[in-house]
Design a protein around this motif. Sequence first.
Motif, PDB file in Angstrom:
ATOM      1  N   VAL A 158       0.607  -1.321   0.060  1.00 51.79           N
ATOM      2  CA  VAL A 158       0.176  -0.097   0.229  1.00 51.79           C
ATOM      3  C   VAL A 158       0.754   1.325   0.375  1.00 51.79           C
ATOM      4  O   VAL A 158       0.648   2.462  -0.685  1.00 51.79           O
ATOM      5  CB  VAL A 158      -1.024  -0.363   1.107  1.00 51.79           C
ATOM      6  N   LEU A 159       2.061   1.453   1.131  1.00 52.51           N
ATOM      7  CA  LEU A 159       2.712   2.613   1.289  1.00 52.51           C
ATOM      8  C   LEU A 159       3.695   2.797  -0.094  1.00 52.51           C
ATOM      9  O   LEU A 159       3.627   3.794  -0.936  1.00 52.51           O
ATOM     10  CB  LEU A 159       3.981   2.092   2.362  1.00 52.51           C
ATOM     11  N   TRP A 160       3.807   1.533  -1.028  1.00 55.45           N
ATOM     12  CA  TRP A 160       4.397   1.918  -2.359  1.00 55.45           C
ATOM     13  C   TRP A 160       3.863   2.712  -3.094  1.00 55.45           C
ATOM     14  O   TRP A 160       3.700   3.897  -3.249  1.00 55.45           O
ATOM     15  CB  TRP A 160       5.291   0.918  -2.684  1.00 55.45           C
ATOM     16  N   ASP A 161       2.572   2.556  -2.811  1.00 52.28           N
ATOM     17  CA  ASP A 161       1.785   2.881  -4.170  1.00 52.28           C
ATOM     18  C   ASP A 161       1.832   4.850  -3.696  1.00 52.28           C
ATOM     19  O   ASP A 161       1.860   5.267  -4.663  1.00 52.28           O
ATOM     20  CB  ASP A 161       0.235   2.726  -3.990  1.00 52.28           C
ATOM     21  N   LEU A 162       1.440   4.574  -2.896  1.00 50.99           N
ATOM     22  CA  LEU A 162       1.277   6.213  -1.927  1.00 50.99           C
ATOM     23  C   LEU A 162       1.965   6.600  -2.175  1.00 50.99           C
ATOM     24  O   LEU A 162       2.060   8.264  -1.665  1.00 50.99           O
ATOM     25  CB  LEU A 162      -0.014   6.104  -0.698  1.00 50.99           C
ATOM     26  N   THR A 163       3.390   6.286  -1.989  1.00 48.61           N
ATOM     27  CA  THR A 163       4.208   7.147  -2.885  1.00 48.61           C
ATOM     28  C   THR A 163       5.502   7.228  -3.653  1.00 48.61           C
ATOM     29  O   THR A 163       6.358   7.997  -3.530  1.00 48.61           O
ATOM     30  CB  THR A 163       5.882   6.584  -1.265  1.00 48.61           C
ATOM     31  N   ARG A 164       4.719   6.931  -4.434  1.00 48.67           N
ATOM     32  CA  ARG A 164       4.762   6.925  -5.950  1.00 48.67           C
ATOM     33  C   ARG A 164       4.457   7.850  -6.226  1.00 48.67           C
ATOM     34  O   ARG A 164       3.717   8.810  -6.280  1.00 48.67           O
ATOM     35  CB  ARG A 164       4.289   6.025  -6.745  1.00 48.67           C
ATOM     36  N   ARG A 165       5.582   9.455  -7.679  1.00 46.42           N
ATOM     37  CA  ARG A 165       5.209  10.240  -8.514  1.00 46.42           C
ATOM     38  C   ARG A 165       3.806   9.902  -8.764  1.00 46.42           C
ATOM     39  O   ARG A 165       2.799   9.429  -9.323  1.00 46.42           O
ATOM     40  CB  ARG A 165       6.440  10.758  -9.023  1.00 46.42           C
TER      41      ARG A 165
END
Length: 442
Positions: A158-165
């Motif tokens: 989840v955090l990988w998604d929400l920290t992408r540009r």
Amino acid sequence: MTVSTSVSARVTADRRSVLVGAGVCLLSFTGFWIAQRAAAVSMIDVMVYRAEGRTVLDGLDLYAMRATQVGLPTTYPPFAALLFTPLTLLGVPEMRTLATAGNLLLLVAFVQLSLRLTFRAAVRPGTALWVAAAAVWCEPVWTTLRYGQINLLIGVAVLWDLTRRDGHRWAGVGIGLATAVKLTPALFAVMLLITGLLRFREAGWNPWLRKTATAVGAFLAATLASAVVLPYDTRRFWTDIVFRADRAGPVEAAANQSLRGVLARVLHTTDPAQWWLPVAAVVTVAGLAVSVTAVRRGRTAEATVACAATALLVSPISWSHHWVWCLPVVLLLVAHGRAGWAAVTGTGFCSYALWRVPRGTAERLELDQDRTQMMLTALYPALALGLLVYLSGAGRKDRVSAGRPVAKEVTAPGRPTRAEEPASRHTPYLGVPRRWRRSRSA
């Protein structure tokens, strides 16, 4: 020459910070590993995962399966069982070792992503290692590794998604796949959808709708793949099992840190639906309102922790190990300059308070709790509700600040003022301690 010397000194300091952090983290993890083995942890959930994989390979009924001596059933969607099939290639000791080592690595990744999310500015190299060294001892992380759970894997996705540009082509895949494994992350997709629809009215197609579409696509692809391989199990899950949350365990159990669990213990009943459904509906709407408002103000960190807290509160069953989201919560409070609140929240999640009350599945001891015991077993939901109240208050302060006149800033000719500069998602928060920031001029 001076700039070169300064850069070299900084690189040396960063390397030293990483080495020291790695040493501290390794020492802490080693002590943790020894403590878990001394406590003879069962890692019972990873045993269930392995049994699910074996059931799939043997072509048996996935949701009729019972694993371990206590007869635990399958509760996840069929896609999760497909992912667990490689566990059957390992012996039990090797599987337990791999699960522990993998979760420790995922903890470092989860902390690193949490730091990136909450501070947004670059933090000192090695910070994630220091934080992970301490975080491994908090109750949700301890219990996650004790059972061999997949909570950290879900959190990283989840955090990988929400920290992408903005505009990243794969942003949304993590949330979609996480939802295909465990349904709770679906609330993040709902947050993205509402935000995207509101933005669509103003500016048309936007990154939030793109992330939503990617998440839905990933979820559907995983679910359809499961339907092709496991048609009977897929049909049974989505028409029957998905509505039977009590398969996961007794709702009144002290480890159930959801609003439904709290109400069951307070009302001394195993079925608090009459109260839980309206309360959960109100909290869902309020939590999503806080999340979406934060997103629209460019505060992705606040939106993320508010959405995670809401999902855990309204889920029928939120075991204590699901609350690994306490890590970004504490880091966010630190980023806001709320060191005292961060300390109180961190202490609550490190207190193991819910372990200090009588419990028993057969005797239903949690149905006879006194007021003190009820307070101890309502700690995580209380902290989450307090977080939502705080974040909603922070939103009101934003609205007040937005109406204030902005002082004119004098700059060099041709250079834009701060008010004219485009907002960046990497702009550090006000109130972030200087030691957590990296100077722009360096």
